[in-house]
Enzyme design. Structure first.
Site, PDB file in Angstrom:
ATOM      1  N   SER A 130       0.843  -1.187   0.000  1.00  0.00           N
ATOM      2  CA  SER A 130       0.000   0.000   0.000  1.00  0.00           C
ATOM      3  C   SER A 130       0.878   1.236   0.000  1.00  0.00           C
ATOM      4  O   SER A 130       2.075   1.175   0.238  1.00  0.00           O
ATOM      5  CB  SER A 130      -0.894   0.018   1.239  1.00  0.00           C
ATOM      6  OG  SER A 130      -0.122   0.339   2.376  1.00  0.00           O
ATOM      7  N   LYS A 131       0.263   2.367  -0.283  1.00  0.00           N
ATOM      8  CA  LYS A 131       0.985   3.630  -0.333  1.00  0.00           C
ATOM      9  C   LYS A 131       1.678   3.885   1.006  1.00  0.00           C
ATOM     10  O   LYS A 131       2.840   4.284   1.063  1.00  0.00           O
ATOM     11  CB  LYS A 131       0.012   4.762  -0.640  1.00  0.00           C
ATOM     12  CG  LYS A 131       0.601   5.819  -1.545  1.00  0.00           C
ATOM     13  CD  LYS A 131      -0.488   6.677  -2.160  1.00  0.00           C
ATOM     14  CE  LYS A 131       0.116   7.517  -3.276  1.00  0.00           C
ATOM     15  NZ  LYS A 131      -0.833   8.261  -4.057  1.00  0.00           N
ATOM     16  N   ARG A 132       0.928   3.654   2.076  1.00  0.00           N
ATOM     17  CA  ARG A 132       1.470   3.927   3.399  1.00  0.00           C
ATOM     18  C   ARG A 132       2.610   2.971   3.736  1.00  0.00           C
ATOM     19  O   ARG A 132       3.656   3.362   4.239  1.00  0.00           O
ATOM     20  CB  ARG A 132       0.346   3.799   4.443  1.00  0.00           C
ATOM     21  CG  ARG A 132       0.659   4.558   5.718  1.00  0.00           C
ATOM     22  CD  ARG A 132      -0.416   4.325   6.758  1.00  0.00           C
ATOM     23  NE  ARG A 132       0.163   3.651   7.909  1.00  0.00           N
ATOM     24  CZ  ARG A 132      -0.548   2.972   8.787  1.00  0.00           C
ATOM     25  NH1 ARG A 132      -1.847   2.866   8.641  1.00  0.00           N
ATOM     26  NH2 ARG A 132       0.039   2.411   9.808  1.00  0.00           N
TER      27      ARG A 132
END
Length: 504
Positions: free
Chosen positions: A258-260
């Site tokens: 994921s981006k995070r």
RNA sequence: GCCCCCAUCGUCUAGGGGACCAGGACGCAGCCCUUUCAAGGCUAAAACGGGGGUUCGAAUCCCCCUGGGGGCACCA
């Protein structure tokens, strides 16, 4: 091998909407390898038809990243070529022309439905648990009438008239034939209301005009793959060889990063973004080797590859369609391998910035002597200051407690240090060939363990409990500095011993 | 919900009917080397998701299930 016979034309077609990551880099790499292997061309094409998602600087970052990895292209936005422009935003009219052709042939149609109506239709379908798709309202419009409305300036998009019956079969090199029933395919939009083409049309047109022979891309395109086949066939174009690469999964293997999660990786000294890798101490050679082996293999035992090796050995046949979890510890391993594979001179050049960045004043003469000592100890270049910083300073600051020899009292440690200092002073020089025998003799005389004596010297001279080989290090540091550092350690121990005595 | 793809040690993979009581690599554990840490060498533990077929014989072919992944935008 078929692809080694005829030169291919392949492309890497990123959209400038974010950072270049290892997944994209690997797609670019495979394209590059095939082009170089066959003596063909590798083309860089920027797919920037979505101005809403456009990120300024992204194109530059992609270019910088690819060049850092050593993936130079033959044709591209920055260097031109016979089939340019290579930026899709500059090819708007070309796509429109081909879209018009499809409309005239009854293979596409104008659609005047508003985004709001489309959304309402979608919601209705969703609530009825139907799969969301265009309801075909404008498909049923009279073509002449639609043409008139469009010509009059009524806002519209252009949709592909997907066959409503039968099945479409396309062929992926790794997976074989993939068939879908046409009724589950949507009437995809080809041209947006702003007049710019969407990926499906733009990529097909460009791949055709740019004479692309092999489309090697990510497997996120698999669901719309039949549409792409349909578009090529609607134009009567020969299809390229289609190759869909597997995706990269997060290290756990559970889903995509994921981006995070991607952003947080850097805390552990890792990153999936190419732009971060250099400053994290990774070699482009290692990145290439590592990503090449996620989804491709050469045989049952070869793992070390240079770019030259890869160009020679790469083949599409050995690509693996299964998703691969990212393994960063293996990345470190490859980095260590490539660090050790570098010449001393080359490694010195690469290590130097990491030292100077930490504030060390680095003389090339000393660096060249130090480099062989740290070469097999480095996993990433950024470890260099920690391991070898003591070579480039006047004084070191050993922790007093580390100067106390194992199984010895402070006073005994002090006495030993004093004796070591005397021996070192009496040495004609501070060479490996003189210092080591002298110290070994001391070990012999005292009956102490080598680790005890050498450990004390190590901490005194390098300021660290762990260091490169001791006597080689001392030779590089030089007699004057070694004596000075030893004196300081003796003084430190003496003070400690006196303190301990008064307290007792 | 619908569609598509994938499925061998924890991870990356070799394997494409008999050569497999499944090979390599990372990591992990132990040992050797050794002044520390590495590097190197050796050894160990560790996998064919399940069920049906086909076949004399299946990790390898087919089907189903399960699991995982991806996609269903006027994004790419």
């Amino acid at each position: 091998m078929a692809e080694s016979l005829s030169p291919v034309r392949v492309r890497f077609a990123p959209s400038p909407t974010g950072h270049l990551h290892i997944g994209g880099a690997r797609t670019a790499l495979y394209n590059y390898l095939l082009a170089r292997k066959t003596g063909g061309q590798f083309i860089l094409r920027i797919e920037d038809t979505d101005r809403k998602r456009y990120v300024p600087g992204a194109e530059e970052e992609i270019i910088r990243g690819l060049r850092w990895l050593g993936l130079e292209w033959d044709e591209g936005p920055d260097k031109g070529g016979p089939y340019g422009p290579y930026r899709q935003s500059q090819r708007k009219e070309i796509y429109q022309q081909y879209a018009r052709q499809l409309i005239e042939e009854g293979k596409a149609y104008y659609c005047f439905c508003s985004p709001q109506r489309l959304e309402a239709v979608r919601q209705g379908q969703l609530s009825r648990k139907e799969s969301p798709h265009y309801d075909g309202t404008c498909r049923r419009l009279n073509p002449d009438e639609a043409q008139a409305r469009a010509s009059a300036g009524e806002p519209h998009v252009i949709r592909f008239k997907t066959p409503q019956e039968g099945t479409t079969t396309v062929t992926d090199l790794l997976r074989g034939e993939i068939s879908v029933e046409n009724r589950v395919l949507d009437d995809y939009i080809l041209v947006k209301s702003d007049g710019l083409a969407l990926y499906h049309l733009a990529a097909a047109v460009d791949d055709h005009l740019m004479k692309i022979t092999h489309v090697i891309r990510g497997s996120e395109w698999l669901p719309t793959f039949p549409l792409h086949g349909l578009i090529h066939r609607a134009f009567g174009w020969e299809e390229p060889v289609w190759v869909h690469l597997s995706v990269f999964l997060k290290p756990s293997g559970k889903g995509k990063m994921s981006k995070r999660e991607s952003a947080e990786l850097i805390k552990d000294g890792y990153s999936i973004f190419i732009k971060d890798l250099q400053s994290l101490g990774y070699l482009p050679e290692a990145v290439v080797n590592w990503i090449a082996l996620m989804g491709w293999s050469y045989d049952d035992h070869t793992e070390f590859f240079t770019m030259t090796d890869l160009i020679e050995k790469f083949s599409l046949e050995r690509l693996n369609p299964a998703p691969a979890a990212i393994n960063f510890t293996k990345f470190d391993h490859f980095n260590g391998l490539h660090i050790r594979h570098l010449s001393v001179d080359e490694l010195a050049v690469r290590v130097k910035p990491f030292l100077t960045e930490k504030g060390y004043t680095v003389s090339d003469e000393i660096l060249l002597k130090v480099t062989p000592l740290i070469q097999e100890r480095l996993h990433t270049l950024d470890e260099a200051p920690e391991i070898a910083g003591f070579f480039f300073v006047d004084e070191v600051q050993p922790a007093v407690e580390e100067l106390i020899v194992k199984d010895m009292s402070i006073h005994q440690s002090y006495e030993l240090a004093e004796r070591i200092l005397q021996i070192l002073r009496d040495l004609p020089d501070m060479k490996l060939s003189t210092a080591e025998p002298a110290m070994r003799q001391l070990v012999e005389e005292t009956g102490l363990k080598p680790a005890q004596v050498f450990g004390l010297v190590r901490v005194a001279v390098t300021g660290q409990k762990v260091s490169p080989p001791l006597f080689e290090s001392m030779e590089i540091i030089g007699k004057e500095k070694v004596i000075h550092r030893m004196e300081k350690a003796v003084a430190l121990l003496k003070r400690m011993a006196e303190q301990a005595a008064t307290q007792a």
